[in-house]
Motif scaffolding. Structure first.
Motif, PDB file in Angstrom:
ATOM      1  N   LEU A  29       0.811  -1.215   0.000  1.00  0.00           N
ATOM      2  CA  LEU A  29       0.000   0.000   0.000  1.00  0.00           C
ATOM      3  C   LEU A  29       0.846   1.267   0.000  1.00  0.00           C
ATOM      4  O   LEU A  29       0.323   2.361  -0.235  1.00  0.00           O
ATOM      5  CB  LEU A  29      -0.943   0.003   1.199  1.00  0.00           C
ATOM      6  N   LEU A  30       2.157   1.152   0.249  1.00  0.00           N
ATOM      7  CA  LEU A  30       3.034   2.316   0.140  1.00  0.00           C
ATOM      8  C   LEU A  30       3.177   2.776  -1.307  1.00  0.00           C
ATOM      9  O   LEU A  30       3.456   3.949  -1.560  1.00  0.00           O
ATOM     10  CB  LEU A  30       4.419   1.993   0.698  1.00  0.00           C
ATOM     11  N   ALA A  31       3.002   1.883  -2.254  1.00  0.00           N
ATOM     12  CA  ALA A  31       3.244   2.198  -3.659  1.00  0.00           C
ATOM     13  C   ALA A  31       2.087   2.997  -4.248  1.00  0.00           C
ATOM     14  O   ALA A  31       0.919   2.763  -3.917  1.00  0.00           O
ATOM     15  CB  ALA A  31       3.442   0.913  -4.462  1.00  0.00           C
ATOM     16  N   PRO A  32       2.366   3.947  -5.130  1.00  0.00           N
ATOM     17  CA  PRO A  32       1.285   4.679  -5.791  1.00  0.00           C
ATOM     18  C   PRO A  32       0.472   3.752  -6.678  1.00  0.00           C
ATOM     19  O   PRO A  32       1.003   2.827  -7.287  1.00  0.00           O
ATOM     20  CB  PRO A  32       2.033   5.735  -6.617  1.00  0.00           C
ATOM     21  N   GLY A  33      -0.828   3.986  -6.734  1.00  0.00           N
ATOM     22  CA  GLY A  33      -1.705   3.164  -7.566  1.00  0.00           C
ATOM     23  C   GLY A  33      -2.216   1.917  -6.893  1.00  0.00           C
ATOM     24  O   GLY A  33      -3.023   1.194  -7.465  1.00  0.00           O
ATOM     25  N   VAL A  34      -1.766   1.635  -5.658  1.00  0.00           N
ATOM     26  CA  VAL A  34      -2.225   0.461  -4.915  1.00  0.00           C
ATOM     27  C   VAL A  34      -3.204   0.935  -3.846  1.00  0.00           C
ATOM     28  O   VAL A  34      -2.915   1.866  -3.088  1.00  0.00           O
ATOM     29  CB  VAL A  34      -1.059  -0.295  -4.265  1.00  0.00           C
ATOM     30  N   SER A  35      -4.373   0.302  -3.776  1.00  0.00           N
ATOM     31  CA  SER A  35      -5.406   0.722  -2.833  1.00  0.00           C
ATOM     32  C   SER A  35      -5.979  -0.498  -2.124  1.00  0.00           C
ATOM     33  O   SER A  35      -5.922  -1.617  -2.644  1.00  0.00           O
ATOM     34  CB  SER A  35      -6.525   1.470  -3.556  1.00  0.00           C
ATOM     35  N   PRO A  36      -6.543  -0.320  -0.926  1.00  0.00           N
ATOM     36  CA  PRO A  36      -7.187  -1.444  -0.244  1.00  0.00           C
ATOM     37  C   PRO A  36      -8.345  -1.972  -1.081  1.00  0.00           C
ATOM     38  O   PRO A  36      -9.114  -1.213  -1.668  1.00  0.00           O
ATOM     39  CB  PRO A  36      -7.683  -0.831   1.073  1.00  0.00           C
ATOM     40  N   GLY A  37      -8.489  -3.280  -1.148  1.00  0.00           N
ATOM     41  CA  GLY A  37      -9.591  -3.875  -1.884  1.00  0.00           C
ATOM     42  C   GLY A  37     -10.902  -3.710  -1.135  1.00  0.00           C
ATOM     43  O   GLY A  37     -10.939  -3.552   0.081  1.00  0.00           O
ATOM     44  N   ALA A  38     -11.996  -3.745  -1.897  1.00  0.00           N
ATOM     45  CA  ALA A  38     -13.329  -3.669  -1.289  1.00  0.00           C
ATOM     46  C   ALA A  38     -13.705  -5.059  -0.800  1.00  0.00           C
ATOM     47  O   ALA A  38     -14.474  -5.776  -1.431  1.00  0.00           O
ATOM     48  CB  ALA A  38     -14.342  -3.155  -2.314  1.00  0.00           C
ATOM     49  N   THR A  39     -13.139  -5.424   0.349  1.00  0.00           N
ATOM     50  CA  THR A  39     -13.252  -6.808   0.812  1.00  0.00           C
ATOM     51  C   THR A  39     -14.071  -6.936   2.089  1.00  0.00           C
ATOM     52  O   THR A  39     -13.941  -7.913   2.821  1.00  0.00           O
ATOM     53  CB  THR A  39     -11.851  -7.409   1.030  1.00  0.00           C
ATOM     54  N   GLY A  40     -14.921  -5.953   2.379  1.00  0.00           N
ATOM     55  CA  GLY A  40     -15.744  -6.016   3.568  1.00  0.00           C
ATOM     56  C   GLY A  40     -16.766  -7.126   3.547  1.00  0.00           C
ATOM     57  O   GLY A  40     -17.358  -7.456   4.572  1.00  0.00           O
TER      58      GLY A  40
ATOM     59  N   THR B   9     -17.618  -2.038   6.838  1.00  0.00           N
ATOM     60  CA  THR B   9     -16.291  -1.882   7.440  1.00  0.00           C
ATOM     61  C   THR B   9     -16.028  -0.413   7.747  1.00  0.00           C
ATOM     62  O   THR B   9     -16.507   0.485   7.039  1.00  0.00           O
ATOM     63  CB  THR B   9     -15.176  -2.387   6.511  1.00  0.00           C
ATOM     64  N   TYR B  10     -15.282  -0.191   8.799  1.00  0.00           N
ATOM     65  CA  TYR B  10     -14.743   1.121   9.143  1.00  0.00           C
ATOM     66  C   TYR B  10     -13.214   1.042   9.099  1.00  0.00           C
ATOM     67  O   TYR B  10     -12.631  -0.052   9.075  1.00  0.00           O
ATOM     68  CB  TYR B  10     -15.155   1.546  10.556  1.00  0.00           C
ATOM     69  N   GLN B  11     -12.571   2.212   9.134  1.00  0.00           N
ATOM     70  CA  GLN B  11     -11.131   2.210   9.338  1.00  0.00           C
ATOM     71  C   GLN B  11     -10.801   1.547  10.677  1.00  0.00           C
ATOM     72  O   GLN B  11     -11.564   1.655  11.641  1.00  0.00           O
ATOM     73  CB  GLN B  11     -10.601   3.646   9.361  1.00  0.00           C
ATOM     74  N   THR B  12      -9.661   0.874  10.707  1.00  0.00           N
ATOM     75  CA  THR B  12      -9.216   0.249  11.954  1.00  0.00           C
ATOM     76  C   THR B  12      -8.914   1.327  12.984  1.00  0.00           C
ATOM     77  O   THR B  12      -8.219   2.304  12.692  1.00  0.00           O
ATOM     78  CB  THR B  12      -7.958  -0.593  11.701  1.00  0.00           C
ATOM     79  N   PRO B  13      -9.439   1.194  14.204  1.00  0.00           N
ATOM     80  CA  PRO B  13      -9.213   2.230  15.225  1.00  0.00           C
ATOM     81  C   PRO B  13      -7.738   2.381  15.577  1.00  0.00           C
ATOM     82  O   PRO B  13      -6.899   1.534  15.260  1.00  0.00           O
ATOM     83  CB  PRO B  13     -10.012   1.711  16.433  1.00  0.00           C
ATOM     84  N   ARG B  14      -7.434   3.465  16.272  1.00  0.00           N
ATOM     85  CA  ARG B  14      -6.068   3.729  16.719  1.00  0.00           C
ATOM     86  C   ARG B  14      -5.570   2.594  17.615  1.00  0.00           C
ATOM     87  O   ARG B  14      -6.314   2.046  18.426  1.00  0.00           O
ATOM     88  CB  ARG B  14      -6.007   5.043  17.485  1.00  0.00           C
ATOM     89  N   SER B  15      -4.297   2.259  17.462  1.00  0.00           N
ATOM     90  CA  SER B  15      -3.665   1.266  18.332  1.00  0.00           C
ATOM     91  C   SER B  15      -2.216   1.664  18.562  1.00  0.00           C
ATOM     92  O   SER B  15      -1.607   2.379  17.761  1.00  0.00           O
ATOM     93  CB  SER B  15      -3.747  -0.136  17.720  1.00  0.00           C
TER      94      SER B  15
END
Length: 1015
Positions: A164-175, A1000-1006
């Protein structure tokens, strides 16, 4: 961005002593993709000798050609000393030249030195203080993250998190539940679907052979470098229409190293997750769907590594181990009235042996394993008081174990001829032990679609304590074997490569069936009030009510396999001092076999995939590169489509109206069977899956073509003062073909009848769904009474479909700073992109519950594709990323990772047409919403996410900076935006109450604490 590279070592061509080792940024270019090697090249006086010596003692020499150039290819990664010899004496040298995976590292000697000066020049070590050059030897698009950067950056410990650090890479819609076999979240490369990526470990393809979901996971401390290819790679490699994640593991050297790490994420260090409530406009608006504030866990990770010589300069070993445990709580949705206390145990192991047989022959052996074990206990839960109740039963035990081994042989036959050969195997075992739950209790699906008059208006409906619907065959396993042979020959200005790239995969004992003594589950559904039929006209709708219930039965069982073969040839042609051309051609062949060992797809005719690229070193000093490439990439079907598409499967529903619901268990009461085209109360399968074995000559449209994508890239990289580079890249991708299933066999049958065939004598009971090329003409077959086959050609218009479309275009910009002689490094990238069409690819993750690779619901019949053209699920219009590290003092360092990404489009699926009908697949499957057309992305978008993660590390001087203490904070702002929502609306007379609730939500702070020691 392309070839986002700062070369490991280069000489400024105006000075024989100025050498820059570009150590930062993790951005590199290369000649080959998915490899484990790098290369050294440069210029010197023709006829002189260049010698290289690795940190493992291997020495190679070559003579500088008449064009003043030399090249060493296919070198194992590590540190090298590069020396210029004249008359047998060293007259100039460059020490500690670090290679990166696939990087062409330029070490040039501007002028010949004299033998008399050799004693003064030998052993010169130059640090990264000079102008950072750009790798002009590559034409592809890549990001490389090194071991050093992995130690510094706050990242999740997975290949996908690094990618995910690379440009053009995004999280999949995997909810909707799409994940790797070991539960890793998946990613999308440049708009591709999440299963179109390829995963490699030390040059071996470890991609999940069943669905294409992810690959094997290494211990984090075993990763030397991870290469993320986002396009433009050469003809040596294929089987990816998305991107490539290439992990290169660490190896032993002549120096002994060992170390260990302890990481702990306490439960109290995690913020409370957001609760999920029914969305605005829902019949249950504002009421709670799921209480999640207690859904937290703690995690502890212990790892260690050791590496060094077994025999100096000859035999080396490296081993890494990691153990992780995570324990926590998961409160289910309100209707389930349960909570689970769970535990994950994830041990990992990696080992590598390198044998320098001699300076010309090297043998490498790699082994790795990863086990993901899940266990737990299920308890009653009181949603009114948010308290845990009595113990119910043990959770299903899941034990997934991945293993691999690989042998690779490299022979430098001559200075200009190199042979590499490798063979490896992988295996994944899927063991499940069903929960100890009541086998007489029937599972409830779709409780939210219950008639509120019968369930007391309970939000989410009435369900029961049964937590098992399906169970899997505990013998289930997948296997794969890879073997390839490559020959590289440098001939003047040409580097010619040719070889074979073969792979065999199996999916064995893959079976699923309904749990319990009854053999079925209850599934509640709705139709638009006043509708006369459901299930595409096969079932008469209940009278006077939009509510019904179905008795769902399902069984699958098969062992299937896939054979993939490929041959390639490629020429890297140094046209002149400034221009490099890459001209390649690849031929892929795919054969898929059903459970009887019969081929149901045989794509063995040539499938030519040209790969063309060029790099222009504008000024001839590696400070400004302009590049472009174009290519075609083929992708085979994974094993999964054979389970239902080409093997016997049973999927039926028996439909009823009902007059009540038992409040104790959610069962329907007062059942009346509905009339069907097969008789009153007869089971109905909309896909004609009644347990028959499909004929392999019929199940696939004749001459079906493989999926492929065409890609075009152009860009530039340029230096900007000392230690800085910047650049831009344009990308265009177009999906040219796909394979999916078509299940409206009545259309095919009617076409045969219109041509005068006796359809009553044809063997339609052997036809379930056809695998076909959506969006174009297809030829369908059916068995006839004479024992042969009748065939018919149907155009895309005859089938009622639009043309297949998936287009992606993007503009990327990057600014990078290497550390050099300073105290910080970093990179910033911005990507503007658009993804649109009517096909996500092999999967349909936005509607993931209806999606299995290449047998999605999307193309099953024509109504499903009406108004299907729009913005696709993996579209993220804007993405800004930044990461880097700052060495405040020799003891203290801080690092950060920031991602600001546009939200994905929201979709709405409802009944078909203005009358919101069930056109064969329920009333939550069509691009209509509340009786209005609803193309993908036509509604609002999910919110922008801002994810900021920071870390700090302290390495005390009293421990010689070998001991480190760290604190990492993930999602510092604790932003919890919705990242995927429930897209099923249903019908206006009985809308699905879950519509638009969060999936899905963003993962909370940890917060994660760590202690590390490296010797």
């Amino acid at each position: 961005m392309s070839s986002r590279s700062i070369r490991q070592a280069s000489v400024l061509r105006r000075s024989s002593l100025a050498l820059a080792l570009a150590m930062g940024m993790g951005l590199t270019g290369t000649v080959y993709a998915q490899a484990t090697t790098g290369s050294l090249f440069g210029s010197a006086e023709p006829g002189e000798t260049v010698q290289i010596t690795s940190q493992t003692g291997v020495t190679r020499t070559t003579t500088v050609g008449e064009n003043g150039r030399y090249n060493f290819g296919n070198l194992p990664l590590g540190s090298y000393k590069v020396s210029l010899l004249k008359g047998g004496a060293v007259v100039d040298s460059r020490d500690n030249v670090e290679l990166r995976v696939n990087a062409g590292t330029d070490v040039s000697f501007a002028a010949a030195a004299t033998a008399a000066s050799a004693s003064n020049l030998e052993g010169v070590t130059v640090v990264g203080t000079a102008l950072p050059p750009i790798d002009v030897s590559s034409v592809d698009s890549r990001t490389v993250i090194t071991q050093t950067q992995l130690k510094q950056l706050p990242l999740g410990r997975s290949a996908e998190a690094i990618a995910l650090l690379a440009p053009g890479v995004s999280p999949g819609a995997t909810g909707t539940g799409v994940a790797s076999p070991t539960g890793q979240a998946l990613v999308s490369f440049a708009g591709s679907s999440v299963n179109e990526n390829a995963y490699y470990v030390n040059g071996m393809n470890t991609t999940d052979p069943i669905n294409g979901y992810g690959g094997i996971v290494l211990p984090y401390g075993a990763i030397d470098q991870q290469e993320i290819l986002t396009g433009g790679y050469g003809a040596q490699y294929g089987r990816s229409a998305g991107g490539v994640i290439n992990v290169v593991g660490r190896r032993g050297t002549n120096e002994f190293h060992f170390g260990g790490q302890l990481l702990f994420t306490p439960k109290w260090g995690k913020a409370d997750p957001k609760n999920i409530n029914f969305a605005k406009g829902s019949p249950s608006e504002g009421e709670r769907y799921q209480y999640r504030a207690d859904n937290k866990d703690w995690e502890a990770i212990a790892s260690a590594y050791a590496g060094g010589p077994l025999i100096k300069d000859k035999l080396f070993a490296f081993i890494a181990v990691e153990g992780a445990r995570r324990e926590g709580t998961n409160v289910g949705s309100v209707s389930t009235t349960r909570t689970t206390q769970y535990r994950y145990d994830d041990p990992k192991l990696y080992g590598k042996i390198d044998w320098n047989i001699n300076d010309s022959n090297i043998l490498e052996l790699t082994g790795a394993s990863y086990k993901d074990e899940y266990s737990g206990g299920i308890y009653a839960y009181d949603n009114d008081t948010n308290t845990r109740g009595a113990y119910r039963n043990a959770a299903t035990i899941e034990n997934t174990k991945q293993t691999m081994w690989l042998a690779k042989y490299t022979s430098y036959i001559t200075d200009t001829l190199t042979l590499t050969a490798q063979y490896g195997k992988q295996k994944t075992a899927f063991f499940t032990r069903p929960a100890q739950t009541d086998p007489d209790l029937i599972y409830i699906t779709g409780a939210g679609n219950q008639n509120p008059a019968y369930n007391g208006g309970v939000a989410g409906g009435i369900a029961n304590a049964q937590n098992l619907r399906d169970i899997d065959d505990p013998r289930h396993e997948s296997k794969g074997s890879n073997y390839r042979l490559d020959l590289a020959w440098t001939l003047g200005d040409h580097t010619l490569t040719a070889g074979i790239d073969n792979q065999n995969t199996q999916d064995n004992n893959d079976g699923t069936f309904i749990y319990g003594n009854n053999g079925y589950s209850w599934s509640y559904g709705t139709v638009q009030k006043g509708a006369s039929t459901i299930a595409g006209g096969q079932v008469t709708a209940p009278v006077g009510t939009p509510y019904y219930v179905a008795q769902y039965r399902m069984t699958t069982a098969a062992s299937v396999r896939v054979k993939q073969r490929a041959q390639y040839v490629e020429d890297k042609w140094q046209l002149n001092d400034n221009i490099l051309l890459s001209i390649g051609l690849r031929n892929d062949q795919f054969t898929n076999y059903n459970s009887a060992g019969q081929a149901y797809i045989a794509q063995t005719k040539p499938q030519w995939a040209p790969r063309l690229g060029g790099s222009w070193d504008v000024y001839g000093d590696s400070t400004f590169k302009v590049y472009a490439n174009a290519g075609r990439y083929y992708l085979a079907l994974p094993a999964a489509p054979a389970l239902r598409g080409a093997s016997a499967s049973y999927y039926t529903n028996t439909y009823f109206s009902y007059t009540g619901i038992d409040p104790s268990n959610g069962y329907p009461t007062g059942l009346t069977p509905l009339n069907t085209v097969r008789g009153v109360g007869a089971p109905i399968s909309t896909n004609n899956e009644y347990g028959q074995t499909p004929d392999p000559n019929v199940v696939t449209a004749r001459g079906v073509k493989a999926e492929y994508q065409d890609e075009f890239i152009a860009g530039f990289d340029k230096t900007l003062g000392t230690n800085w580079t910047y650049g831009a890249k344009l990308t265009l991708r177009k999906l040219g073909n796909a394979i999916d299933d078509y299940c409206d066999t009545g259309v095919v049958q009617d076409a045969f009848a219109a041509k005068g065939y006796d359809v009553d004598s044809q063997k339609w009971d052997q036809v379930g769904c056809y695998l076909f090329n959506p969006g174009r003409a297809n030829t369908f077959q059916v068995g006839n009474a004479a024992g042969g086959y009748d065939s018919i050609d149907l155009s895309n218009k005859d089938l009622g479909f639009p043309h297949l479309k998936r287009k992606y275009y993007s503009a990327e910009f990057h600014l990078d700073r290497q550390k050099g002689d300073g105290n910080w490094w970093g990179t910033v990238s911005y990507t503007y992109s658009r993804l649109y069409g009517n096909s996500e690819g092999q999967v349909d993750t936005d509607a993931g519950t209806r999606s299995s690779p290449s047998v999605t619901q999307a193309w099953d019949n024509a109504p499903l594709m009406v108004y299907s053209n729009g913005t696709l699920a993996n579209d993220h219009k804007h993405a800004l990323k930044a990461y880097g590290a700052y060495q405040i003092t020799p003891e203290w360092m801080v690092a950060g990772n920031i991602a600001i990404v546009s939200g994905a489009p929201r979709n709405c699926y409802g009944g078909f047409g203005p009358n919101q009908e069930d056109a064969g697949y329920g009333v939550d499957s069509y691009h209509w919403c509340n009786g209005q057309p609803s193309p993908p992305g036509s509604g609002s978008r999910l919110p922008i996410t801002h994810t900021v993660s920071l870390s700090t590390e302290y390495r005390p001087a009293f421990a010689d900076h070998k001991l480190a203490f760290s604190i990492e904070v993930f999602n510092l702002l604790n932003e919890q935006q919705k990242t995927q929502s429930y897209p099923y609306y249903g019908v206006s007379s009985a809308p699905d109450p879950e519509y638009r609730r969060a999936l899905t939500y963003q993962t909370p702070r940890s917060v994660r604490f760590g202690a590390t020691y490296d010797f």
